[in-house]
Enzyme design. Structure first.
Site, PDB file in Angstrom:
ATOM      1  CE1 TYR A  82      -3.842   2.388   0.692  1.00  0.00           C
ATOM      2  CE2 TYR A  82      -2.400   3.163   1.859  1.00  0.00           C
ATOM      3  CZ  TYR A  82      -3.338   3.710   0.899  1.00  0.00           C
ATOM      4  OH  TYR A  82      -3.987   4.374   1.315  1.00  0.00           O
ATOM      5  CG  HIS A 185       4.580  -7.566   2.052  1.00  0.00           C
ATOM      6  ND1 HIS A 185       4.388  -6.525   3.343  1.00  0.00           N
ATOM      7  CD2 HIS A 185       3.596  -8.053   1.716  1.00  0.00           C
ATOM      8  CE1 HIS A 185       2.588  -6.174   2.889  1.00  0.00           C
ATOM      9  NE2 HIS A 185       2.671  -6.967   2.042  1.00  0.00           N
ATOM     10  CD  GLU A 187       6.865  -6.649   5.382  1.00  0.00           C
ATOM     11  OE1 GLU A 187       7.945  -5.712   4.481  1.00  0.00           O
ATOM     12  OE2 GLU A 187       5.611  -5.815   5.421  1.00  0.00           O
ATOM     13  CE  LYS A 383       7.295 -12.257  26.295  1.00  0.00           C
ATOM     14  NZ  LYS A 383       6.837 -11.643  27.032  1.00  0.00           N
TER      15      LYS A 383
END
Ligand code: XMP
Length: 527
Positions: A82, A185, A187, A383
């Protein structure tokens, strides 16, 4: 800490993954809603901006737009999915929609139909410029696609640098303005060379410096805490979990014994939990007080079977006990909390008010009553970063790699009434599940694995005698963040060992069942 890189979030499920990858590459970055004001986006004086993916359409009414000042800031920009389409649209290119009727919602493999692309695909890099410099021309790379719209016409000054079956412009570049976009993507781990592409953008195109690692974070945080609390006492509630332990160790490195940790035994902890936690925390040099309030909790829980009532009782009594104990600490003005970055990221869209599925307990009331200020040393961390920091601080791996454990503890895994006798059964079964998961080396694969005691009695036979005993359910799930989860098919030998050990070693249990539901429609905990 000032973020050199800002990630504008347009709602993609992968936005946090972009941030984690960038940080793994050694650059501190922050996530800001894509629609935020330009002041907010540019506040940290960033040196580059990544625009995330998202489910909206730049050609639809639901388009999420970023402030024009961001687009014309002159900063290096990198748009993903996007984000790329938004760049195309803003700089004068064209974005086309997918033919809704032709695919009617099907999620096929990427490529081929030239319409939507969902899933794995192959992209051919045609030009090795900008973030693609490390990839030679005509290299085919495996990528993850997830888009309906695509760029159909390049904005002036941009060149296409990659193509896939479904996207003739799968990546573009304007090297003069230092602006790039990828339809796929980079990532996600399904794009094995994605990290290289991101690294090239960060270091070659945007000339960012490496400013983020555990050591630096620890040193800076300790200095910061020393300045915030030069004198006086600080309180910290410990749960035995990773976050509160790492937070407490960080604060204690800054202020030593002025940090007063409180560990409440609420009577619904796992087998030998108090000994395990107290031994480890004391070894870490923490000043910890153990408050054994187990009787008080169990008295209040007597006769209660309703899940929400149990949760509320455990939450309320915890606050009462903690507050009483905290009052003993003279002149404390601060409370340490293990809040993590995902809890503080603002989301792009506010989607109505969601129903209360379960009331989680926290110490919000305590802060108001006691007028305490918060110290949240892990506010900037994901985390996995907390685990790295914890390891760097010398916290043993048994503590660092622990699975999440809910505040209301075994109280919400002991369905029906919570009594000493029933808790004893559950503790043994829970210990067996944990031991077998560890023996199979599955602890890190699973988000959580545990036993649940069901108030269901059934007939069995042991030796020559009839039994009429309760049931244990085994729950093992994988998950990224606990918001959704998949049930995990444990290997047959592991299940067999668990089952025979549970019925043999747990008095009053004669049946073991397996929970094979995901979340949704179930939840991870049974109550
Ligand atoms: P559910 O059962 O809602 O759980 O799918 C999602 C995750 O949250 C944990 N959980 C809690 N953690 N206090 C906590 O600190 C709570 O009251 C609580 N209830 C559930 C659960 O173990 C899972 O990881």
């Amino acid at each position: 800490m000032n973020a050199q890189l800002v990630i504008l979030d347009f709602g993609s499920q992968y936005t946090q993954l972009i941030a984690r990858t960038v940080r793994e590459l050694g650059v501190y970055c922050e996530i800001i809603p894509g629609t935020a004001s330009s002041e907010k986006v540019l506040r940290s004086n960033p040196k580059a901006i990544i625009l995330s993916g998202g489910a909206a359409s730049v050609i639809g009414d639901d388009a999420l737009r970023t402030h024009p000042a961001v687009m014309t800031s002159g900063l290096p920009l990198f748009g993903i999915c996007y984000g790329m389409q938004l760049l195309a649209d803003e700089f004068g290119g064209k974005v086309g929609g997918w033919a809704r009727d032709a695919v009617s919602g099907s999620h096929g493999d990427a490529g081929g139909d030239g319409l939507r692309e969902f899933g794995p695909a192959v992209v051919t890099i045609e030009k090795n410029v900008g973030p693609f410099s490390a990839l030679a021309p005509n290299t085919d790379i495996h990528v993850w696609m997830s888009h309906g719209d695509k760029v159909t016409e390049l904005p002036p000054g941009f060149v296409s640098v990659a193509k896939s079956n479904g996207s003739p412009i799968a990546a573009f570049a304007n090297t003069e303005r230092n602006i790039y976009g990828v339809q796929f993507h980079p990532e996600v781990h399904h794009t094995p060379r994605g990290k290289e592409i991101l690294a090239s953008f960060l270091f070659d195109c945007a000339k960012l410096e490496r400013d983020w690692d555990s050591e630096g974070f620890i040193a800076q945080t300790i200095e910061g805490i020393k300045k915030t609390v030069p004198t006086g006492n600080v309180i910290c509630g410990l749960s035995g979990g990773v976050d509160s332990t790492v937070a407490a160790v960080l604060v204690s490195r800054a202020i030593g014994d002025r940090l007063h940790c409180i560990f409440v035994d609420n009577g619904v902890l796992r087998l030998n939990e108090t000994t395990f936690v107290m031994e480890n925390l004391t070894k870490l040099g923490l000043n910890v007080t153990l408050v054994d309030a187990s009787k008080r909790f169990l008295d209040e829980l007597a006769g209660v079977t309703d899940p929400e009532t149990k949760r509320k009782i455990i939450g309320r009594v915890f606050i009462e006990v903690f507050e009483e104990e905290a009052h003993r600490v003279e002149g404390a003005q601060y409370l340490v909390q293990g809040t993590l970055y995902p809890d503080v990221i603002e989301s792009v869209s506010v989607v109505g008010k969601s129903a209360v599925i379960k009331s989680h307990h926290n110490v919000g009331g305590l802060i108001e009553n006691m007028k305490l200020k918060l110290i949240e040393p892990l506010r900037e961390l994901f985390k996995d970063e907390v685990r790295r920091v914890g390891t760097e601080l010398g916290i043993p791996s048994e503590l660092i790699l622990r699975q999440p454990f809910p505040g209301p503890g075994l109280g919400i895994r002991c369905l029906g009434e919570v009594t000493e006798e029933r808790l004893k059964k559950l503790r043994i079964a829970d210990r067996i599940v944990t031991e077998e998961i560890n023996r199979a080396g599955l602890n890190a694969t699973l988000w959580q694995s545990f036993a649940v005691l069901l108030p269901v009695r059934s007939v069995g036979v042991m030796g020559d005698g009839r039994t009429y005993d309760e049931t244990i359910a085994i729950r093992a799930v994988t998950s990224r963040d606990g918001m959704t989860a998949d049930w995990y098919l444990l290997p047959e030998d592991v299940l067999r060992r668990m089952s025979s050990r549970i019925v043999n070693e747990t008095d009053g249990v004669n049946r073991v069942v397996l929970d094979v539901t995901s979340k949704p429609p179930s939840t991870i905990e049974w109550e």
